[in-house]
Design an enzyme around this catalytic site. Sequence first.
Site, short mmCIF file in Angstrom:
data_model
loop_
_atom_site.label_atom_id
_atom_site.label_comp_id
_atom_site.label_asym_id
_atom_site.label_seq_id
_atom_site.Cartn_x
_atom_site.Cartn_y
_atom_site.Cartn_z
CB CYS A 82 -17.28 57.26 -64.32
SG CYS A 82 -17.52 55.56 -64.78
N GLY A 118 -23.95 43.36 -80.37
CA GLY A 118 -24.32 44.71 -79.64
C GLY A 118 -25.13 45.36 -80.43
CG ASP A 149 -18.82 49.79 -59.07
OD1 ASP A 149 -19.60 50.34 -58.73
OD2 ASP A 149 -18.38 49.48 -60.14
#
Length: 336
Positions: free
Chosen positions: A20, A145, A230
Amino acid sequence: MSDAVRDPSRLTQYAAGGGCACKIPPGELEQMVRGLVDRSHPELVVGLDDGDDAAAVLVQPGASEGEVVISTTDFFTPVVDDAYDWGRIAAANALSDIYAMGGRPVLAINLLGWPRAVLPPELASEVLRGGLAICDEAGIPLAGGHSIDSPEPLYGLAVTGMGRSDRLLRNDAARAGVPISLTKSLGVGILNNRHKATGEKFPHAVDSMTTLNRASSEAALTAGIAAATDVTGFGLLGHLFKMARASGVTAVVDAAAVPYLDGARQSIRDGFIPGGSRRNLDWVSPNLSADGISEEELILLADAQTSGGLLLAGEIPGATVIGEFVPRGESAVVVR
């Protein structure tokens, strides 16, 4: 380093960022999406307004409340060298957005970018196998996907979940007088930065990043908590700032109460500081009061997390109380 001499067992060397921490900085992102809020769809319960964790739309058109579909997606570059673990981490991180909204995931699909010319397909299979393992643990199908040939390896999930509009956990519902709780220790960004630079392994960080936030989400709903998010790429301070701003309150943090993974403090002293963590602190600083708090401590609090814990306006068993929300003051976030 040229592709010809890179070690394919060290996936982190194929990406400029990692996890991230490779997100677009929060200030830049807010500029990009400014003006894109669409309020013409009354069935949209949660959208872009406050930068919440996922979107939520009522299943029954015309209803004022009821069952909602929750939708999110998340993907990033390798955060660890082990392909299977990276797949697990990326999948847990994507599922976390559903849990952070108080929803239950029901379906996931893969998102894969792979540098075919430099990394073998067997490694991609390991990444996908890791994602499948986490979805199996969550009790949902991982079905198909999309993939592309990409200069850097990328992996994540698009996830669909379900919930109730009157039981969503939102980042605009924090109220003054409520404690702030954190369900996982901080520091994975710093440890991952060290791992990328040195190859040192931190199994306890991997364990943290692959732990689902399902139990914490369920406990928050049982406790009647209404506000949550979160802790991921914007760090604790960044996500607290977004929650405090959206809710019209101030978040007061007791720095000494915040838990960290073993090795995080020593690693920051040794100079392993992700660029994303510094950018997080720069973004929050105009809205932060932290008299007497060292820069090292603030970078720890702003550390860009990957698959971090839930940040709750309330208390649940096993979570650490790190402060409280108070009536809005001059700063959105205060660290003492």
